[in-house]
Design an enzyme around this catalytic site. Structure first.
Site, PDB file in Angstrom:
ATOM      1  N   CYS A  34       0.844  -1.203   0.000  1.00  0.00           N
ATOM      2  CA  CYS A  34       0.000   0.000   0.000  1.00  0.00           C
ATOM      3  C   CYS A  34       0.877   1.249   0.000  1.00  0.00           C
ATOM      4  O   CYS A  34       2.107   1.165   0.014  1.00  0.00           O
ATOM      5  CB  CYS A  34      -0.930   0.002   1.217  1.00  0.00           C
ATOM      6  SG  CYS A  34      -0.066   0.143   2.788  1.00  0.00           S
ATOM      7  N   CYS A  37       3.547   1.685   2.605  1.00  0.00           N
ATOM      8  CA  CYS A  37       4.762   0.912   2.346  1.00  0.00           C
ATOM      9  C   CYS A  37       5.757   1.739   1.533  1.00  0.00           C
ATOM     10  O   CYS A  37       6.971   1.682   1.770  1.00  0.00           O
ATOM     11  CB  CYS A  37       4.435  -0.369   1.579  1.00  0.00           C
ATOM     12  SG  CYS A  37       3.452  -1.561   2.474  1.00  0.00           S
ATOM     13  N   ASP A 456      10.534  24.762 -34.007  1.00  0.00           N
ATOM     14  CA  ASP A 456      11.620  25.049 -34.940  1.00  0.00           C
ATOM     15  C   ASP A 456      11.127  24.752 -36.354  1.00  0.00           C
ATOM     16  O   ASP A 456      10.351  23.821 -36.556  1.00  0.00           O
ATOM     17  CB  ASP A 456      12.824  24.173 -34.597  1.00  0.00           C
ATOM     18  CG  ASP A 456      13.915  24.289 -35.631  1.00  0.00           C
ATOM     19  OD1 ASP A 456      14.391  25.404 -35.853  1.00  0.00           O
ATOM     20  OD2 ASP A 456      14.270  23.246 -36.230  1.00  0.00           O
ATOM     21  N   ASP A 655      14.625  19.440 -33.662  1.00  0.00           N
ATOM     22  CA  ASP A 655      15.247  18.183 -34.081  1.00  0.00           C
ATOM     23  C   ASP A 655      16.758  18.261 -34.220  1.00  0.00           C
ATOM     24  O   ASP A 655      17.409  17.239 -34.394  1.00  0.00           O
ATOM     25  CB  ASP A 655      14.654  17.743 -35.425  1.00  0.00           C
ATOM     26  CG  ASP A 655      15.215  18.552 -36.594  1.00  0.00           C
ATOM     27  OD1 ASP A 655      15.366  19.777 -36.424  1.00  0.00           O
ATOM     28  OD2 ASP A 655      15.498  17.962 -37.642  1.00  0.00           O
ATOM     29  N   ASP A 659      19.067  22.943 -31.533  1.00  0.00           N
ATOM     30  CA  ASP A 659      17.837  23.044 -30.744  1.00  0.00           C
ATOM     31  C   ASP A 659      18.030  22.565 -29.302  1.00  0.00           C
ATOM     32  O   ASP A 659      17.151  22.783 -28.463  1.00  0.00           O
ATOM     33  CB  ASP A 659      16.717  22.197 -31.380  1.00  0.00           C
ATOM     34  CG  ASP A 659      16.306  22.719 -32.744  1.00  0.00           C
ATOM     35  OD1 ASP A 659      16.327  23.952 -32.926  1.00  0.00           O
ATOM     36  OD2 ASP A 659      15.969  21.903 -33.620  1.00  0.00           O
TER      37      ASP A 659
END
Length: 767
Positions: A34, A37, A456, A655, A659
């Site tokens: 639970c 724990c 971009d 990409d 960037d």
């Protein structure tokens, strides 16, 4: 920015360039039941000298611990042992996942066995006791046949068997936790059932110890509670098994063997024995076993399970292929470039596992509450017992016992502990199936709050490479003839525009004649002789220098200029023949993607190094809200900061290497999977294909997952807030309603099952 960078470091992905003398150690933890724990395990790990941070996930049963480099992992497993849990260092994630899967299967088998045994033993107890209460005739039948006392003896024997057998697990784990002053769900069940059982034992064997009118047995409560809690755990275990479906499906893409050419022979060997540099022979219909580069043959490859793209991709010599994808119709030879844990598929699985094990900021609130929850429940149960004993109707002791046990049983914090991690597991798993990888689990929550998506241009909105976009002919000229002559002339040039024109001619399978003469005219264009034809390609100034009037193409040139394109003029044998433009064309789905982001109420900003005219032309074409043009690579991060100050949380989509700083600074960095490794390392989310529509899908996934988490948390907290007072008996003075411990156990079991089942709805997510 520092907060963002730190969060990535904690998650095990330091920002490129950051110095870090720590490492992330992962452990599998067995024995958690639970939310309390989770807190106990985190406290035990955090108490180990040198540990900088510890995060535990109940759904994945994993702990991520930030430790100094070179720290002995045995210190962590020993700390878990002392806290009452089993821990194991995860050295091989793939092997550990398999081992964890086997352990979970064994646990499900054990739960099923114990559940069946508990039901078989508890059912007669329930019938003997509750049947006599509900049906007076049955009560008389018991009294006249075996007798009430004998009925109690039978119930005692069967209930003892339930507690000593199927119910033993609650006592073995719950009582030591209680003695360590770290009670958990097992402690609540153990205390509640033992209270009902011991009271019943006294009533059965030494009734004189109890006040007059309080001699009753509650064996059925103890026995049925164990059966119902086991039922809840079994259903929960089965449902939790389904949350890992995405990982299992990805792992199932791995080939088991590979046909390897070594020397003059080809042999089929286990995939574990393939090494980098091996030549793999692939037949049609086979799954590609390793990452590699095609050396011979041609075929189409289905990459949909990796990229999310439905169309097969053509593969020729020199093309890259990815493990787990499926060869379609041709035979291929490929050289292995990535094997085992170094394949793209293995890295994807690792990313998904890390995201599934992450803790969202919202979980911190839950953790603070659950830290005190079980001790608070024990206190409420004790107060309930005392109040009923002092002020309750007769038999006060019986009422006090029943209501205190009901409080203990109904207040299990399982649902609280599962509310967030199960939704994360299912949400990130479903996202992975759609080709969206959450490298950082925190992004799942942060993405929901994004107000601006900065994109971009090159390689993100566009394909990232120039293509022939327009070819308008003058009267009397034929397209293929002009394109073949222009491409032949340009074949001597290494300029990207020249390569794009040549590629367009090759795509149409045009035959290029040999170039007899070639002259580059700096700043103007070129002059060439091809198949005895005089070719002139260049600017309008070049045409004017050769007494050719470009005014014939004036309307076309104006239109191209409005689109941000720079035209080239073509003259053949002294006649103006065509106007040509080469541009980095938009991806097919870009317009659809921008429209989807607008539909989600987001502002879209294009960030580009292009001149303003070109950038604004593209923005108009795509209906983009704002443009930041002529941005140098090192200024992209500052652009993101300005957008954050003006609008709030920003997601940046890019990409390229240039960037990476902007991806790191943004609240959520989203990298296109077709981009560079550095961009993807700096990002929080990776889109496996170049399809920009996945950005809106990722945002929709974030919103759906967070909505699911809020539903789960509302249920978990509302359930406890509403039913603990009912179990304590607050309604009794008004309408005489009391909650039986048996109904409390049933409600508790169903609460956890509801939370997991609700999370599983995310498997059907489709944006």
């Amino acid at each position: 920015m520092s907060a963002n960078m730190n969060s990535r470091a904690i998650a095990g992905h330091p920002v490129p360039g950051a110095q870090d003398d720590s490492s992330l150690m992962e452990l599998s933890v067995a024995g958690m039941s639970c939310a309390s724990c989770v807190r106990h395990v985190e406290k035990a790990l955090a108490a180990v000298p040198g540990v900088q941070a510890a995060s535990v996930n109940l759904a994945t049963e994993r702990a991520q611990v930030r430790v100094p480099l070179g720290m002995d992992g045995a210190l962590l497993t020993q700390a878990l042992e002392h806290a009452g849990y089993e821990g194991q260092i995860v050295r091989n994630p793939q092997q550990s996942s398999a081992t964890q899967g086997e352990r979970r299967q064994q646990e499900r088998t054990s739960l099923k066995r114990d559940l069946l045994l508990a039901v078989i033993l508890a059912l007669p107890v329930f019938i003997l006791e509750m049947g006599a209460h509900v049906f007076p005739a049955f009560h008389q039948f018991i009294a006249q046949t075996i007798g009430t006392q004998s009925s109690w003896y039978i119930q005692f024997i069967l209930t003892s068997a339930v507690l000593a057998g199927p119910g033993r697990r609650f006592f073995v784990k719950g009582m030591p936790a209680l003695l360590r002053l770290a009670p958990d769900m097992n402690s609540l069940v153990a205390v509640g059932t033992s209270a009902a059982y011991l009271y019943s034992v006294v009533a059965t064997f030494v009734p004189a110890w109890l006040p007059e009118g309080t001699v009753n047995v509650y064996f059925e409560a103890a026995a049925v509670i164990v059966a119902l809690v086991l039922l809840g755990r079994y259903l929960e275990a089965r449902a939790k098994g389904n949350t890992s479906e995405a990982i299992r499906r990805l792992a199932g893409l791995r080939a088991k063997t590979a046909r390897v050419r070594r020397g003059d022979s080809i042999s089929e060997i286990p995939i574990e024995h393939v090494i980098v540099g091996d030549v793999i022979e692939l037949r049609p219909g086979e799954r590609i076993p390793v990452d590699g580069q095609v050396t011979a043959g041609s075929s189409f490859v289905d990459e949909s399970m990796i990229s999310g793209e439905p169309m097969p991709v053509e593969k020729m010599p020199g093309a890259s292929v990815v493990a787990g994808t499926v060869n379609q119709n041709g035979a291929l030879s490929l050289r292995a470039t990535g094997v085992g844990a170094d394949t793209v598929l293995s890295q994807i699985i690792r990313m998904v596992e890390q995201a599934q094990g992450a803790k969202l900021p919202i979980q911190a609130v839950v953790d603070r509450i659950t830290m005190w929850f079980v001790p608070a429940v024990l206190s409420v149960a004790l107060i309930t017992f005392v109040i009923w004993l002092m002020f309750g109707p007769q038999p006060a002791l019986g009422f006090a016992l029943v209501n205190a046990v009901a409080v203990l049983i109904i207040a299990c914090p399982c649902a609280m502990g599962l509310a967030t991690p199960t939704s994360i597991m299912v949400g990130t798993g479903r996202a992975a199936q759609l080709g969206i990888l959450f490298r950082q689990g925190q992004a799942l929550q942060t993405l929901m709050d994004v107000r601006v998506v900065a994109v971009d241009k090159t390689g993100t909105l566009t394909r990232g490479y120039p293509e022939l976009s327009d070819l308008t002919l003058a009267e009397g000229f034929e397209r293929n003839e002009v394109l073949a002559l222009v491409a032949a002339a340009e074949s001597r040039s290494e300029h990207p525009i020249a390569r794009a024109i040549v590629a367009a001619a090759e795509k149409q399978e045009l035959l290029l004649a040999p170039v007899e003469k070639f002259e580059s005219l700096t700043g103007l264009g070129l002059r060439a002789q091809v198949a005895a034809r005089q070719i002139l390609i260049g600017s309008d100034r070049l045409m004017q220098q050769h007494n050719l009037d470009p005014a014939a193409f004036a309307s076309v040139a104006d239109k191209l200029a409005d689109e941000g394109k720079t035209p080239l003029y073509v003259a053949i044998d002294g006649r103006l023949a065509a106007i040509v433009t080469v541009a980095d064309s938009l991806r097919d789905t870009t317009g659809q993607a921008i429209a989807a982001l607008h539909k989600q109420g987001l502002k879209v900003v294009m960030v580009s190094g292009d001149n303003k005219r070109t950038a604004q032309a593209i923005a108009r074409q795509l209906n983009i809200d704002d443009v930041v043009a002529q941005v140098m690579p090192d200024a992209k991060a500052n652009t993101v900061r300005r957008l954050q100050k003006t609008h709030g949380p920003v997601a940046f989509v890019g990409d390229g290497i240039n960037d990476a700083p902007a991806l790191a600074v943004a609240d959520v960095g989203i990298a296109i999977g077709s981009g560079t490794d550095i961009a993807m390392e700096s990002a929080d989310v990776v889109l496996m294909s170049g399809d920009l529509t996945h950005v809106s899908q990722a945002i929709a996934m974030s919103r759906a997952t967070m909505r699911n988490i809020r539903q789960n948390l509302f249920w978990a907290f509302a359930y406890n807030a509403a039913l603990i007072p009912v179990a304590a008996g607050v309604l009794y003075p008004y309408n005489g309603v009391l909650m039986s411990p048996i109904f409390a156990a049933g409600a508790m079991a169903l609460s956890s099952v509801f939370v997991v089942t609700n999370a599983l709805r995310l498997r059907r997510f489709a944006a």
